[in-house]
Design a protein around this motif. Structure first.
Motif, PDB file in Angstrom:
ATOM      1  N   ALA A 129     102.562  40.248 -57.468  1.00 54.34           N
ATOM      2  CA  ALA A 129     102.620  40.955 -56.183  1.00 54.34           C
ATOM      3  C   ALA A 129     101.771  42.225 -56.229  1.00 54.34           C
ATOM      4  CB  ALA A 129     104.078  41.293 -55.842  1.00 54.34           C
ATOM      5  N   ALA A 130     101.815  42.922 -57.375  1.00 53.18           N
ATOM      6  CA  ALA A 130     100.996  44.130 -57.523  1.00 53.18           C
ATOM      7  C   ALA A 130      99.505  43.783 -57.437  1.00 53.18           C
ATOM      8  CB  ALA A 130     101.309  44.814 -58.847  1.00 53.18           C
ATOM      9  N   ALA A 131      99.131  42.634 -58.011  1.00 56.43           N
ATOM     10  CA  ALA A 131      97.733  42.189 -57.932  1.00 56.43           C
ATOM     11  C   ALA A 131      97.361  41.854 -56.484  1.00 56.43           C
ATOM     12  CB  ALA A 131      97.521  40.974 -58.833  1.00 56.43           C
ATOM     13  N   ALA A 132      98.296  41.236 -55.760  1.00 53.32           N
ATOM     14  CA  ALA A 132      98.048  40.914 -54.350  1.00 53.32           C
ATOM     15  C   ALA A 132      97.909  42.190 -53.525  1.00 53.32           C
ATOM     16  CB  ALA A 132      99.189  40.053 -53.806  1.00 53.32           C
ATOM     17  N   LEU A 133      98.712  43.192 -53.858  1.00 47.23           N
ATOM     18  CA  LEU A 133      98.621  44.480 -53.166  1.00 47.23           C
ATOM     19  C   LEU A 133      97.245  45.105 -53.379  1.00 47.23           C
ATOM     20  CD1 LEU A 133      99.768  46.930 -51.654  1.00 47.23           C
ATOM     21  CD2 LEU A 133     100.705  47.737 -53.840  1.00 47.23           C
ATOM     22  N   ALA A 134      96.775  45.079 -54.622  1.00 45.73           N
ATOM     23  CA  ALA A 134      95.459  45.649 -54.930  1.00 45.73           C
ATOM     24  C   ALA A 134      94.364  44.925 -54.137  1.00 45.73           C
ATOM     25  CB  ALA A 134      95.188  45.553 -56.428  1.00 45.73           C
ATOM     26  N   LYS A 135      94.511  43.616 -53.995  1.00 45.65           N
ATOM     27  CA  LYS A 135      93.514  42.837 -53.245  1.00 45.65           C
ATOM     28  C   LYS A 135      93.576  43.163 -51.757  1.00 45.65           C
ATOM     29  CE  LYS A 135      91.449  38.248 -53.243  1.00 45.65           C
ATOM     30  NZ  LYS A 135      90.292  38.714 -54.011  1.00 45.65           N
ATOM     31  N   ALA A 136      94.792  43.346 -51.230  1.00 44.78           N
ATOM     32  CA  ALA A 136      94.955  43.687 -49.812  1.00 44.78           C
ATOM     33  C   ALA A 136      94.353  45.056 -49.513  1.00 44.78           C
ATOM     34  CB  ALA A 136      96.430  43.654 -49.431  1.00 44.78           C
ATOM     35  N   VAL A 137      94.569  46.008 -50.424  1.00 46.30           N
ATOM     36  CA  VAL A 137      94.001  47.345 -50.241  1.00 46.30           C
ATOM     37  C   VAL A 137      92.479  47.290 -50.394  1.00 46.30           C
ATOM     38  CG1 VAL A 137      93.935  49.705 -51.171  1.00 46.30           C
ATOM     39  CG2 VAL A 137      96.113  48.505 -50.952  1.00 46.30           C
ATOM     40  N   GLY A 138      92.002  46.415 -51.280  1.00 42.85           N
ATOM     41  CA  GLY A 138      90.557  46.208 -51.395  1.00 42.85           C
ATOM     42  C   GLY A 138      89.970  45.657 -50.106  1.00 42.85           C
ATOM     43  N   SER A 139      90.736  44.781 -49.435  1.00 43.98           N
ATOM     44  CA  SER A 139      90.322  44.246 -48.135  1.00 43.98           C
ATOM     45  C   SER A 139      90.231  45.370 -47.106  1.00 43.98           C
ATOM     46  CB  SER A 139      91.323  43.187 -47.673  1.00 43.98           C
ATOM     47  OG  SER A 139      91.070  42.777 -46.360  1.00 43.98           O
ATOM     48  N   LEU A 140      91.191  46.288 -47.172  1.00 46.74           N
ATOM     49  CA  LEU A 140      91.163  47.444 -46.273  1.00 46.74           C
ATOM     50  C   LEU A 140      89.935  48.307 -46.536  1.00 46.74           C
ATOM     51  CD1 LEU A 140      92.604  49.181 -44.112  1.00 46.74           C
ATOM     52  CD2 LEU A 140      93.761  50.369 -46.001  1.00 46.74           C
ATOM     53  N   LYS A 141      89.574  48.473 -47.800  1.00 44.09           N
ATOM     54  CA  LYS A 141      88.386  49.247 -48.162  1.00 44.09           C
ATOM     55  C   LYS A 141      87.125  48.624 -47.538  1.00 44.09           C
ATOM     56  CE  LYS A 141      85.473  51.791 -50.597  1.00 44.09           C
ATOM     57  NZ  LYS A 141      85.099  53.148 -50.151  1.00 44.09           N
ATOM     58  N   THR A 142      87.037  47.291 -47.631  1.00 39.25           N
ATOM     59  CA  THR A 142      85.901  46.587 -47.040  1.00 39.25           C
ATOM     60  C   THR A 142      85.850  46.816 -45.534  1.00 39.25           C
ATOM     61  OG1 THR A 142      86.055  44.871 -48.745  1.00 39.25           O
ATOM     62  CG2 THR A 142      84.790  44.337 -46.772  1.00 39.25           C
ATOM     63  N   ALA A 143      87.020  46.765 -44.887  1.00 36.11           N
ATOM     64  CA  ALA A 143      87.090  46.953 -43.434  1.00 36.11           C
ATOM     65  C   ALA A 143      86.687  48.371 -43.033  1.00 36.11           C
ATOM     66  CB  ALA A 143      88.500  46.642 -42.948  1.00 36.11           C
ATOM     67  N   VAL A 144      87.174  49.362 -43.773  1.00 35.48           N
ATOM     68  CA  VAL A 144      86.847  50.761 -43.474  1.00 35.48           C
ATOM     69  C   VAL A 144      85.351  51.010 -43.683  1.00 35.48           C
ATOM     70  CG1 VAL A 144      87.187  53.159 -44.221  1.00 35.48           C
ATOM     71  CG2 VAL A 144      89.154  51.643 -43.939  1.00 35.48           C
ATOM     72  N   ASP A 145      84.800  50.467 -44.768  1.00 38.24           N
ATOM     73  CA  ASP A 145      83.353  50.599 -45.004  1.00 38.24           C
ATOM     74  C   ASP A 145      82.557  49.989 -43.864  1.00 38.24           C
ATOM     75  OD1 ASP A 145      83.792  51.899 -47.382  1.00 38.24           O
ATOM     76  OD2 ASP A 145      83.452  50.130 -48.656  1.00 38.24           O
ATOM     77  N   GLY A 146      83.043  48.841 -43.389  1.00 37.46           N
ATOM     78  CA  GLY A 146      82.365  48.179 -42.279  1.00 37.46           C
ATOM     79  C   GLY A 146      82.391  49.024 -41.020  1.00 37.46           C
ATOM     80  N   PHE A 147      83.514  49.709 -40.781  1.00 34.96           N
ATOM     81  CA  PHE A 147      83.612  50.568 -39.597  1.00 34.96           C
ATOM     82  C   PHE A 147      82.678  51.774 -39.720  1.00 34.96           C
ATOM     83  CE2 PHE A 147      85.315  54.171 -37.235  1.00 34.96           C
ATOM     84  CZ  PHE A 147      85.536  53.610 -35.984  1.00 34.96           C
ATOM     85  N   VAL A 148      82.663  52.385 -40.887  1.00 34.46           N
ATOM     86  CA  VAL A 148      81.849  53.586 -41.098  1.00 34.46           C
ATOM     87  C   VAL A 148      80.364  53.269 -40.979  1.00 34.46           C
ATOM     88  CG1 VAL A 148      81.166  55.316 -42.828  1.00 34.46           C
ATOM     89  CG2 VAL A 148      83.586  54.771 -42.485  1.00 34.46           C
ATOM     90  N   THR A 149      79.963  52.110 -41.488  1.00 34.12           N
ATOM     91  CA  THR A 149      78.536  51.734 -41.465  1.00 34.12           C
ATOM     92  C   THR A 149      78.176  50.873 -40.259  1.00 34.12           C
ATOM     93  OG1 THR A 149      78.971  49.774 -42.830  1.00 34.12           O
ATOM     94  CG2 THR A 149      78.417  51.824 -43.987  1.00 34.12           C
ATOM     95  N   GLN A 150      79.198  50.600 -39.427  1.00 38.31           N
ATOM     96  CA  GLN A 150      78.996  49.751 -38.243  1.00 38.31           C
ATOM     97  C   GLN A 150      78.452  48.373 -38.634  1.00 38.31           C
ATOM     98  OE1 GLN A 150      79.790  50.894 -34.760  1.00 38.31           O
ATOM     99  NE2 GLN A 150      81.004  51.926 -36.320  1.00 38.31           N
ATOM    100  N   ASP A 151      79.053  47.803 -39.705  1.00 41.29           N
ATOM    101  CA  ASP A 151      78.620  46.508 -40.223  1.00 41.29           C
ATOM    102  C   ASP A 151      79.686  45.455 -39.912  1.00 41.29           C
ATOM    103  OD1 ASP A 151      77.573  44.376 -41.539  1.00 41.29           O
ATOM    104  OD2 ASP A 151      77.636  45.266 -43.553  1.00 41.29           O
ATOM    105  N   THR A 152      79.471  44.705 -38.818  1.00 45.85           N
ATOM    106  CA  THR A 152      80.457  43.682 -38.428  1.00 45.85           C
ATOM    107  C   THR A 152      80.441  42.472 -39.353  1.00 45.85           C
ATOM    108  OG1 THR A 152      78.821  42.717 -36.922  1.00 45.85           O
ATOM    109  CG2 THR A 152      80.352  44.344 -35.998  1.00 45.85           C
ATOM    110  N   ALA A 153      79.409  42.372 -40.188  1.00 45.08           N
ATOM    111  CA  ALA A 153      79.321  41.229 -41.106  1.00 45.08           C
ATOM    112  C   ALA A 153      80.426  41.267 -42.152  1.00 45.08           C
ATOM    113  CB  ALA A 153      77.955  41.215 -41.787  1.00 45.08           C
ATOM    114  N   LYS A 154      81.010  42.450 -42.368  1.00 35.44           N
ATOM    115  CA  LYS A 154      82.074  42.569 -43.362  1.00 35.44           C
ATOM    116  C   LYS A 154      83.380  41.919 -42.902  1.00 35.44           C
ATOM    117  CE  LYS A 154      80.364  46.704 -45.723  1.00 35.44           C
ATOM    118  NZ  LYS A 154      80.141  46.026 -47.018  1.00 35.44           N
ATOM    119  N   THR A 155      83.441  41.565 -41.622  1.00 41.31           N
ATOM    120  CA  THR A 155      84.651  40.922 -41.096  1.00 41.31           C
ATOM    121  C   THR A 155      84.970  39.641 -41.847  1.00 41.31           C
ATOM    122  OG1 THR A 155      84.262  41.846 -38.894  1.00 41.31           O
ATOM    123  CG2 THR A 155      85.716  39.923 -39.042  1.00 41.31           C
ATOM    124  N   GLU A 156      83.944  38.868 -42.129  1.00 35.58           N
ATOM    125  CA  GLU A 156      84.137  37.595 -42.819  1.00 35.58           C
ATOM    126  C   GLU A 156      84.742  37.804 -44.207  1.00 35.58           C
ATOM    127  OE1 GLU A 156      81.527  33.707 -44.313  1.00 35.58           O
ATOM    128  OE2 GLU A 156      80.627  35.209 -42.982  1.00 35.58           O
TER     129      GLU A 156
END
Length: 573
Positions: free
Chosen positions: A380-407
Motif C-alpha cells: 500500500a505504501a508503494a501504491a501511495l508513492a506511485k499515486a503521489v508520483g502521478s500527482l507530480k506528473t499532473a502538477v508538472d503538466g499544469f505548470v508547463t501547460q503540457d496536456t500530453a502528460k494526461t496519458e
C-alpha cells in the motif's frame, strides 16, 4: 485376531493421531496469537538487509566478520523460537520462502532461520516423549480445564491462553489414545515380528522420506514412532534402526517448502533448495556414522535415557538438528552459493519477480496474518508513492501547460487501482484466517487507507482536467502562481513520504510533523486564494481563471487531508 479387531486398532491409532495434531494446531495457533507482536519484531529484525562493509583494515574485517556471525546466530535463534511457538518447521520454512519471494529477506538470513526452524520443530517430539511419565494423565485434564475457563470468560487474551492450554491437554489425550492402540499391535506377534524384520538401513531411511513426503508432517510420523517404541514395538529389532527412519523424516519434510516454491522468483526457489540441502547433507553424514557405528544408539541415547525409548528418539531428533546446525552454520555462505549454482535463472525477470518487482502479497504468509498484513501495508505504501508520483506528473503538466502528460497520469492511476484491487483481495483472504483483534484492526485501517490512496489518484486526474481547460480557454497564470503551486506540491511530497513511513512502521512518532505540514498546507490554500482575489481586484488576473485556480488549490489541499488520514490510521493499531 479378527479383521474387526485390526480395523478397530487402526482407527484408534488414527483417532489418537488426529487428536494429537488438532491439539498441536490449537496450541500453535493460540501461541502464535499471543506471540504475534514479538514474532513480527523478530522477522523484521531478521529481514533487515545489512551489507558488510568493504573493510580496508584487519580490524574492520574482524568487526565485519563478528557482525556477520552475530546476525547468523540471531537468525538461528529466530527460527528456533518461531518454530517452537507455531510447532511446524514446514510452516516456518514456507513463510521464509514467502519473505524471500517478497524481496524482504536475503538468502543468507533465510538459511540461518531455516536451520533454527529444524531445531524448533523437535519440541513436538519432546512433548510426545513426555507421555511416558506419570504426570501425563494430569496433563490430559488441561483439555477440559482450558475449554471450561475459555467459555466462562469474555476476555480475548484469557480465551487465547485457555485454548492454548486446552490444545496442550489434547496433545496428551491423543498420545494416550495412540499408546492404547499400540497395546493391540504389541500383542500380535506377527506385527511385532514384521516391524522387527525391517533391518535394512537404506529401506528404513527411504521409508521415513516417503511417508513424511506423503503426509507432509515429520511430527506425525515421529510421534507414531515414539508411541510404537513406548509400547515395545521395535523397528528393526532395536539399535539404530528407528533412527534411520527419523533421519528420513527430516528430508521428507522438505517437500512442503519445495512445493511452496513453485511459481516463485529465483531466490525463493533457492531458499527451498537450501532447506533441502541442509537436511539431505546432514542426514547423509549421520547415516554414514550410524552405519559405521551400529552401537551408537545403545552406547549413547539408550545409556543416557534407560527404559525410556520414546525419549531416546526425541533426544536423537533434537541432537541431530542441533549438531547439523553447529556443523553448517560456519558454511552458511557456502550453502547460498551452492543453491545459486543448482538453481540458475532462466531469464532475467526471474531475479526479481514479475515486472522486475517482487510481490509482497505472498499467499505463503497468509497462515501468519500479522506478517501478511505487513506485506500488504508495504504494498500500500508503494501504491501511495506511485499515486503521489502521478500527482507530480499532473502538477508538472499544469505548470508547463503540457496536456500530453494526461496519458501518463491515467496510465499510472490504472496501475495504482490494479495494485489497490490486489491488496483489497489479499486482505479479504487474510481475514479468512483466525487472527488477533489487533491484526483485525490493522486490516480495517488498511482498507480505509486504500480508499484514501485511490482518492489521491483521482485528484491527480482532476489536475489534468484543469490543464486541458487552461489550454482550451487560453488562460494565463503568472510565474508567481506557478511557483506557489510547485511549493504547495513540495509540501505534499514531503507529507506523503512521512505518511508512507508511518504507515509501514506503525509508529505514531511522526504524526505531530504530519499535522504541522497539513496546517501549513491549509494556511497556504487560504493565502493563495486571498492573493488571487486581490489580483482579480487589481486586474492582474482574468475572472475566467478563478474557477480553475481555486479548484486546483482546493484539490491539492484535499490531497493533504487524505495523506493525513493515512498517517493517522496507525493510531488504530
Amino acid at each position: 485376531m479378527s479383521a474387526y479387531d485390526i480395523a478397530a486398532a487402526i482407527f484408534e491409532l488414527l483417532a489418537g493421531l488426529g487428536a494429537f495434531l488438532i491439539g498441536v494446531k490449537m496450541l500453535s495457533d493460540n501461541m502464535e496469537k499471543l506471540a504475534t507482536g514479538k514474532m513480527r519484531t523478530l522477522f523484521h529484525r531478521a529481514s533487515g538487509k545489512t551489507e558488510l562493509p568493504e573493510a580496508a583494515t584487519r580490524k574492520e574485517k574482524v568487526r565485519a566478520k563478528l557482525k556477520e556471525w552475530s546476525a547468523n546466530l540471531a537468525g538461528v535463534g529466530i527460527g528456533t523460537a518461531t518454530t517452537a511457538v507455531i510447532q511446524s518447521s514446514s510452516l516456518t520454512t514456507v513463510m521464509v520462502v514467502g519473505l524471500v519471494n517478497a524481496g524482504v529477506m536475503t538468502l543468507t538470513q533465510a538459511t540461518t532461520i531455516t536451520m533454527g526452524a529444524n531445531i524448533g520443530t523437535t519440541i513436538t517430539a519432546q512433548i510426545a516423549a513426555l507421555s511416558a511419565f506419570d504426570f501425563a494423565v494430569f496433563a490430559m485434564g488441561l483439555t477440559g480445564i482450558g475449554i471450561l475457563v475459555a467459555y466462562a470468560t469474555k476476555k480475548e487474551k484469557v480465551q487465547t491462553v485457555c485454548y492454548a492450554v486446552a490444545g496442550l491437554g489434547l496433545v496428551f489425550v491423543g498420545l494416550d489414545v495412540m499408546d492404547a492402540s499400540m497395546d493391540f499391535f504389541q500383542e500380535s506377534q506377527v506385527i511385532v515380528d514384521l516391524f522387527a524384520s525391517i533391518t535394512n538401513p537404506f529401506l528404513l531411511f527411504f521409508l521415513g522420506i516417503a511417508i513424511t513426503a506423503i503426509i507432509q508432517s515429520s511430527s506425525a510420523l515421529t510421534v507414531i514412532l515414539i508411541a510404537m517404541a513406548e509400547s515395545g514395538i521395535l523397528i528393526g529389532g532395536g539399535g539404530n534402526a528407528v533412527l534411520y527412519v527419523v533421519l528420513g523424516t527430516n528430508i521428507g519434510t522438505c517437500v512442503t517448502a519445495l512445493l511452496s516454491s513453485i511459481g516463485t522468483n529465483i531466490n525463493a526457489k533457492r531458499a527451498a533448495v537450501i532447506h533441502l540441502l541442509f537436511n539431505v547433507i546432514g542426514s547423509i553424514i549421520f547415516f554414514i556414522i550410524m552405519v559405521c557405528w551400529p552401537e551408537m544408539n545403545a552406547n549413547t541415547f539408550e545409556a543416557w535415557f534407560p527404559d525410556n525409548p520414546g525419549t531416546q528418539i526425541a533426544m536423537f531428533h533434537t541432537f541431530f538438528n542441533v549438531i547439523s546446525t553447529i556443523l553448517f552454520l560456519p558454511f552458511t555462505n557456502g550453502l547460498v552459493k551452492l543453491s545459486e549454482i543448482l538453481v540458475r535463472p532462466r531469464k532475467k525477470a526471474d531475479e526479481s519477480g514479475e515486472n522486475g518487482v517482487p510481490s509482497r502479497l505472498d499467499k505463503r504468509l497468509l497462515p501468519t496474518p500479522a506478517l501478511a498484513v505487513d506485506g500488504a501495508t508495504e504494498e500500500a505504501a508503494a501504491a501511495l508513492a506511485k499515486a503521489v508520483g502521478s500527482l507530480k506528473t499532473a502538477v508538472d503538466g499544469f505548470v508547463t501547460q503540457d496536456t500530453a502528460k494526461t496519458e501518463a497520469v491515467v496510465k499510472a492511476n490504472e496501475e495504482v487501482d490494479e495494485c489497490l484491487g490486489r491488496i483489497d483481495s489479499y486482505l479479504v483472504q487474510v481475514s479468512a484466517y483466525d487472527s488477533t483483534l489487533d491484526t483485525e484492526k490493522r486490516i480495517a485501517a488498511l482498507h480505509s487507507c486504500l480508499g484514501d490512496i485511490h482518492r489521491v489518484g483521482e485528484l491527480a486526474q482532476n489536475v489534468t482536467k484543469y490543464t486541458r481547460r487552461t489550454e482550451k480557454d487560453s488562460l494565463y497564470f503568472s510565474p508567481k502562481v506557478k511557483d506557489d503551486i510547485n511549493d504547495m506540491y513540495a509540501l505534499l511530497e514531503k507529507m506523503s513520504a512521512k505518511a508512507g513511513e508511518i504507515l509501514t512502521s506503525g509508529s505514531t512518532d511522526g504524526l505531530a510533523e504530519i499535522d504541522a505540514i497539513e496546517n501549513e498546507i491549509d494556511a497556504r490554500r487560504k493565502r493563495l486564494i486571498k492573493e488571487h482575489v486581490q489580483r482579480l481586484g487589481s486586474g492582474e488576473c482574468r475572472p475566467e481563471s478563478s474557477s480553475v485556480f481555486v479548484n486546483l488549490v482546493c484539490n491539492l489541499e484535499r490531497v493533504g487531508d487524505h495523506l493525513n488520514y493515512i498517517a493517522h490510521s496507525s493510531e488504530a493499531n
